[in-house]
Design a protein around this motif. Sequence first.
Motif, PDB file in Angstrom:
ATOM      1  N   LEU A 363       0.941  -1.121  -0.009  1.00 19.85           N
ATOM      2  CA  LEU A 363       0.494  -0.100  -0.305  1.00 19.85           C
ATOM      3  C   LEU A 363       0.778   1.796   0.138  1.00 19.85           C
ATOM      4  N   ALA A 364       2.140   1.352   0.834  1.00 21.07           N
ATOM      5  CA  ALA A 364       2.682   2.153   0.825  1.00 21.07           C
ATOM      6  C   ALA A 364       3.452   2.355  -0.186  1.00 21.07           C
ATOM      7  N   ARG A 365       3.731   1.983  -1.240  1.00 21.27           N
ATOM      8  CA  ARG A 365       4.273   2.165  -2.098  1.00 21.27           C
ATOM      9  C   ARG A 365       3.592   2.490  -3.508  1.00 21.27           C
ATOM     10  N   LEU A 366       2.143   2.339  -3.585  1.00 24.16           N
ATOM     11  CA  LEU A 366       0.829   3.298  -3.976  1.00 24.16           C
ATOM     12  C   LEU A 366       0.971   4.734  -3.890  1.00 24.16           C
ATOM     13  N   VAL A 367       0.814   4.312  -2.594  1.00 24.80           N
ATOM     14  CA  VAL A 367       0.048   6.247  -1.744  1.00 24.80           C
ATOM     15  C   VAL A 367       1.779   6.936  -2.497  1.00 24.80           C
ATOM     16  N   GLU A 368       2.516   6.426  -2.114  1.00 23.67           N
ATOM     17  CA  GLU A 368       3.750   7.029  -2.397  1.00 23.67           C
ATOM     18  C   GLU A 368       3.894   7.548  -4.028  1.00 23.67           C
ATOM     19  N   ASP A 369       3.405   6.861  -4.623  1.00 25.95           N
ATOM     20  CA  ASP A 369       4.480   6.817  -6.260  1.00 25.95           C
ATOM     21  C   ASP A 369       2.454   7.173  -7.245  1.00 25.95           C
TER      22      ASP A 369
END
Length: 409
Positions: A363-369
Amino acid sequence: MSTQLDSTQLDRTLDGPQASGVRAVPEPFNRVLPEGEGRLVMHVFPSFAVGGAQVRFAALANRFRSRWRHVVVSLDGNAGCAARIGPKVPFALLDPPRGGGGPLGNLWRIQALLRRLRPDVLVTGNWGSIDWAIAAHAVPGLRHLHIEDGFGPEEAHTQFRRRVLARRVALRGSTVVLPSLTLLRLARDVWRLDPARLRYVPNGLDLNRFRPDGPTAPFNLPPINPALDGPIIGTVAALRPEKALDRLLRAGALLARRRLGFRLVLVGDGPDRARLEALAAELGIAAQTTFAGHQPDPAAAYRAFDIFALSSATEQMPFSVLEAMATGLPVVATDVGDVAAMLAPENLPFVTPLEDAAYADALARLVEDAGRGRVVGAANRTRAVLDFSEETMFQTYAALIEGTRPDTA
């Protein structure tokens, strides 16, 4: 064109002589069961609440309208999905027969009802309707389809031997429909059903309804603190234990600890709602979490999301993932059922083990990118258009109901 009756009323309407091999239906029958000339198809659902299998049936019935007459038995009495049946579908709800005598008494009552109603086709679904599959063997000439969509949490990872043996006996000679490759292998290798009677029919959906460029109304999020603003991580699911929404909330708490901005939206309702709301508060993410409840148009909800999340402990071929793909969303999902086989290759790095930390990292990877999310979502939309046509699914089910070859025209 719909009505509801209990099996006692049905007994009264069907009393009378039946000529051998000919349905002799007394006139009152036509006032309480669906009118028309189409085949009478009886569907038995453990529950007719809104869910993947129920929504698929509603879409099929609406597509073919008066081609068939439908009788639906909801074993738990929940008929929430009946609202999705269009007015031009000959359709009736029938309460299941009840009484004493234990399992044998129940089988006897089911057999008696099937002999009186004399449907052209009996369609059962999942383990919860297995008694009806067993009873069908005592009704000569009755065609039986069984659709196995998946399991509850108790069978998420281990098949009960008693149920394996029961399925092996109950489904012998029946046509068994499986919407996932995982279930197809299970039916063949564990249940040991005749491969010639197994049918793999992947789910399809309305690609025009679930599309990226439609309206988001009437789905409206309540106001939220601007300091907590960020991409919307959304899910559409019944709030039940097997959906493992605890995992999604715990992952949200891990994102909050990283000071990442996001909003979490859970669309759907169910018995776990109060517990999940309490968990969100306990984890300290109640301010950025919205429990949106049941929505009349889930397509609008998907279009309000930036990321779709599936946190389930068990699935087979979930409609929610197909709907998210068709809407052009990137999907963060646990590695369950056919999910990895469904998604575009670009999305596979965001399919995770059943672990909170790995799920939160994805989730964090998509939130950040956000840019990567848009690329992944576009690839998912392309995959849905190429491989998951609703009309192909409709024609395959029509052929199974009518005992013909699919119309591919």
